[in-house]
Design a protein around this motif. Structure first.
Motif, PDB file in Angstrom:
ATOM      1  N   TYR A  26      35.706  -0.580 -20.659  1.00 17.75           N
ATOM      2  CA  TYR A  26      35.154   0.392 -21.611  1.00 17.75           C
ATOM      3  C   TYR A  26      34.764  -0.319 -22.894  1.00 17.75           C
ATOM      4  CZ  TYR A  26      36.935   4.000 -18.530  1.00 17.75           C
ATOM      5  OH  TYR A  26      37.163   4.796 -17.444  1.00 17.75           O
ATOM      6  N   ALA A  27      33.488  -0.228 -23.251  1.00 21.77           N
ATOM      7  CA  ALA A  27      32.999  -0.854 -24.481  1.00 21.77           C
ATOM      8  C   ALA A  27      33.166   0.146 -25.620  1.00 21.77           C
ATOM      9  CB  ALA A  27      31.548  -1.248 -24.317  1.00 21.77           C
ATOM     10  N   VAL A  28      34.115  -0.135 -26.495  1.00 22.15           N
ATOM     11  CA  VAL A  28      34.388   0.765 -27.619  1.00 22.15           C
ATOM     12  C   VAL A  28      34.451  -0.063 -28.890  1.00 22.15           C
ATOM     13  CG1 VAL A  28      35.957   2.503 -28.537  1.00 22.15           C
ATOM     14  CG2 VAL A  28      35.819   2.164 -26.084  1.00 22.15           C
ATOM     15  N   GLN A  29      33.705   0.350 -29.898  1.00 23.44           N
ATOM     16  CA  GLN A  29      33.726  -0.317 -31.190  1.00 23.44           C
ATOM     17  C   GLN A  29      34.729   0.401 -32.099  1.00 23.44           C
ATOM     18  OE1 GLN A  29      32.079  -3.173 -31.560  1.00 23.44           O
ATOM     19  NE2 GLN A  29      31.426  -2.867 -29.458  1.00 23.44           N
ATOM     20  N   PRO A  30      35.303  -0.307 -33.070  1.00 17.64           N
ATOM     21  CA  PRO A  30      36.302   0.322 -33.953  1.00 17.64           C
ATOM     22  C   PRO A  30      35.866   1.642 -34.593  1.00 17.64           C
ATOM     23  CG  PRO A  30      36.351  -2.033 -34.239  1.00 17.64           C
ATOM     24  CD  PRO A  30      35.186  -1.736 -33.326  1.00 17.64           C
ATOM     25  N   PRO A  31      34.642   1.758 -35.123  1.00 14.69           N
ATOM     26  CA  PRO A  31      34.279   3.052 -35.723  1.00 14.69           C
ATOM     27  C   PRO A  31      34.282   4.200 -34.710  1.00 14.69           C
ATOM     28  CG  PRO A  31      32.719   1.353 -36.383  1.00 14.69           C
ATOM     29  CD  PRO A  31      33.586   0.767 -35.310  1.00 14.69           C
ATOM     30  N   MET A  32      33.807   3.904 -33.490  1.00 14.44           N
ATOM     31  CA  MET A  32      33.797   4.942 -32.459  1.00 14.44           C
ATOM     32  C   MET A  32      35.230   5.313 -32.070  1.00 14.44           C
ATOM     33  SD  MET A  32      32.375   5.019 -28.561  1.00 14.44           S
ATOM     34  CE  MET A  32      30.636   4.962 -28.890  1.00 14.44           C
ATOM     35  N   MET A  33      36.095   4.319 -31.938  1.00 15.29           N
ATOM     36  CA  MET A  33      37.490   4.588 -31.572  1.00 15.29           C
ATOM     37  C   MET A  33      38.142   5.473 -32.619  1.00 15.29           C
ATOM     38  SD  MET A  33      39.624   3.980 -29.231  1.00 15.29           S
ATOM     39  CE  MET A  33      41.344   4.260 -28.963  1.00 15.29           C
ATOM     40  N   SER A  34      37.895   5.170 -33.867  1.00 19.21           N
ATOM     41  CA  SER A  34      38.446   5.972 -34.962  1.00 19.21           C
ATOM     42  C   SER A  34      37.956   7.416 -34.868  1.00 19.21           C
ATOM     43  CB  SER A  34      38.043   5.344 -36.295  1.00 19.21           C
ATOM     44  OG  SER A  34      38.649   6.029 -37.345  1.00 19.21           O
ATOM     45  N   SER A  35      36.675   7.598 -34.604  1.00 16.26           N
ATOM     46  CA  SER A  35      36.105   8.947 -34.479  1.00 16.26           C
ATOM     47  C   SER A  35      36.689   9.693 -33.289  1.00 16.26           C
ATOM     48  CB  SER A  35      34.587   8.882 -34.319  1.00 16.26           C
ATOM     49  OG  SER A  35      33.996   8.377 -35.490  1.00 16.26           O
ATOM     50  N   ILE A  36      36.915   8.973 -32.202  1.00 17.86           N
ATOM     51  CA  ILE A  36      37.499   9.605 -31.019  1.00 17.86           C
ATOM     52  C   ILE A  36      38.925  10.062 -31.317  1.00 17.86           C
ATOM     53  CG2 ILE A  36      38.344   9.158 -28.671  1.00 17.86           C
ATOM     54  CD1 ILE A  36      35.837   7.342 -28.325  1.00 17.86           C
ATOM     55  N   LEU A  37      39.697   9.197 -31.957  1.00 20.52           N
ATOM     56  CA  LEU A  37      41.093   9.543 -32.262  1.00 20.52           C
ATOM     57  C   LEU A  37      41.196  10.684 -33.271  1.00 20.52           C
ATOM     58  CD1 LEU A  37      42.776   6.031 -32.330  1.00 20.52           C
ATOM     59  CD2 LEU A  37      42.890   7.759 -30.529  1.00 20.52           C
ATOM     60  N   ARG A  38      40.208  10.791 -34.151  1.00 20.85           N
ATOM     61  CA  ARG A  38      40.213  11.894 -35.123  1.00 20.85           C
ATOM     62  C   ARG A  38      39.565  13.151 -34.544  1.00 20.85           C
ATOM     63  NH1 ARG A  38      36.908  10.734 -39.449  1.00 20.85           N
ATOM     64  NH2 ARG A  38      36.117   8.889 -38.447  1.00 20.85           N
ATOM     65  N   PRO A  44      31.370  13.514 -23.590  1.00 19.27           N
ATOM     66  CA  PRO A  44      32.090  13.165 -22.349  1.00 19.27           C
ATOM     67  C   PRO A  44      32.700  11.759 -22.353  1.00 19.27           C
ATOM     68  CG  PRO A  44      30.102  14.361 -21.808  1.00 19.27           C
ATOM     69  CD  PRO A  44      30.064  14.114 -23.302  1.00 19.27           C
ATOM     70  N   LYS A  45      31.996  10.803 -22.961  1.00 22.53           N
ATOM     71  CA  LYS A  45      32.556   9.440 -23.025  1.00 22.53           C
ATOM     72  C   LYS A  45      33.885   9.446 -23.776  1.00 22.53           C
ATOM     73  CE  LYS A  45      31.675   4.686 -24.379  1.00 22.53           C
ATOM     74  NZ  LYS A  45      30.730   3.715 -24.890  1.00 22.53           N
ATOM     75  N   ALA A  46      33.984  10.258 -24.826  1.00 27.11           N
ATOM     76  CA  ALA A  46      35.221  10.335 -25.594  1.00 27.11           C
ATOM     77  C   ALA A  46      36.350  10.882 -24.733  1.00 27.11           C
ATOM     78  CB  ALA A  46      35.026  11.213 -26.828  1.00 27.11           C
ATOM     79  N   LYS A  47      36.067  11.876 -23.923  1.00 26.13           N
ATOM     80  CA  LYS A  47      37.093  12.450 -23.041  1.00 26.13           C
ATOM     81  C   LYS A  47      37.570  11.413 -22.033  1.00 26.13           C
ATOM     82  CE  LYS A  47      35.644  17.313 -23.375  1.00 26.13           C
ATOM     83  NZ  LYS A  47      35.374  17.237 -24.753  1.00 26.13           N
ATOM     84  N   GLN A  48      36.639  10.617 -21.507  1.00 27.33           N
ATOM     85  CA  GLN A  48      36.989   9.537 -20.579  1.00 27.33           C
ATOM     86  C   GLN A  48      37.896   8.527 -21.262  1.00 27.33           C
ATOM     87  OE1 GLN A  48      33.247   7.792 -19.351  1.00 27.33           O
ATOM     88  NE2 GLN A  48      33.831   8.045 -17.206  1.00 27.33           N
ATOM     89  N   ILE A  49      37.515   8.132 -22.456  1.00 28.19           N
ATOM     90  CA  ILE A  49      38.278   7.124 -23.187  1.00 28.19           C
ATOM     91  C   ILE A  49      39.670   7.654 -23.516  1.00 28.19           C
ATOM     92  CG2 ILE A  49      38.400   5.891 -25.396  1.00 28.19           C
ATOM     93  CD1 ILE A  49      35.323   5.473 -25.052  1.00 28.19           C
ATOM     94  N   LEU A  50      39.770   8.910 -23.922  1.00 32.13           N
ATOM     95  CA  LEU A  50      41.082   9.491 -24.213  1.00 32.13           C
ATOM     96  C   LEU A  50      41.950   9.523 -22.964  1.00 32.13           C
ATOM     97  CD1 LEU A  50      40.154  12.384 -26.660  1.00 32.13           C
ATOM     98  CD2 LEU A  50      41.417  10.296 -27.203  1.00 32.13           C
ATOM     99  N   ALA A  51      41.353   9.794 -21.815  1.00 30.64           N
ATOM    100  CA  ALA A  51      42.117   9.808 -20.564  1.00 30.64           C
ATOM    101  C   ALA A  51      42.668   8.413 -20.261  1.00 30.64           C
ATOM    102  CB  ALA A  51      41.248  10.303 -19.420  1.00 30.64           C
ATOM    103  N   VAL A  52      41.854   7.386 -20.493  1.00 27.80           N
ATOM    104  CA  VAL A  52      42.306   6.009 -20.259  1.00 27.80           C
ATOM    105  C   VAL A  52      43.377   5.632 -21.282  1.00 27.80           C
ATOM    106  CG1 VAL A  52      41.603   3.586 -20.098  1.00 27.80           C
ATOM    107  CG2 VAL A  52      40.125   5.367 -19.190  1.00 27.80           C
TER     108      VAL A  52
END
Length: 63
Positions: A26-38, A44-52
Motif C-alpha cells: 500500500y502506497a501511503v504518504q504521511p499527509p494521506m495517512m494523517s487524513s485517514i486517521l483523522r 474506499p482506499k481509506a477503508k482498505q487502509i484502515l482494515a490493513v
C-alpha cells in the motif's frame, strides 16, 4: 478504542505504520495517512487502509 490509541499502546508511530503498509503493497504518504486517521479522507482506499491497519495492530497486540 481508535487506531491512534491502539498504535500508541503498542508503541507504533504513524511512520512505523506507513512503513508496514508499504511492505504490504500500500502506497501511503504521511499527509494521506494523517487524513485517514483523522477520518477526513474517507474514500474506499481509506477503508482498505484502515482494515490493513487493524490487521497490523492485531498482530502487534498478540505478540
Amino acid at each position: 478504542m481508535d487506531i491512534k490509541e491502539r498504535m500508541a499502546n503498542v508503541g507504533m508511530t504513524q511512520v512505523d505504520m506507513i512503513l508496514e503498509l508499504q511492505k504490504r503493497g500500500y502506497a501511503v504518504q504521511p499527509p494521506m495517512m494523517s487524513s485517514i486517521l483523522r477520518e477526513v479522507y474517507t474514500y474506499p482506499k481509506a477503508k482498505q487502509i484502515l482494515a490493513v491497519c487493524e490487521e497490523i495492530l492485531k498482530e502487534r497486540e498478540n505478540e
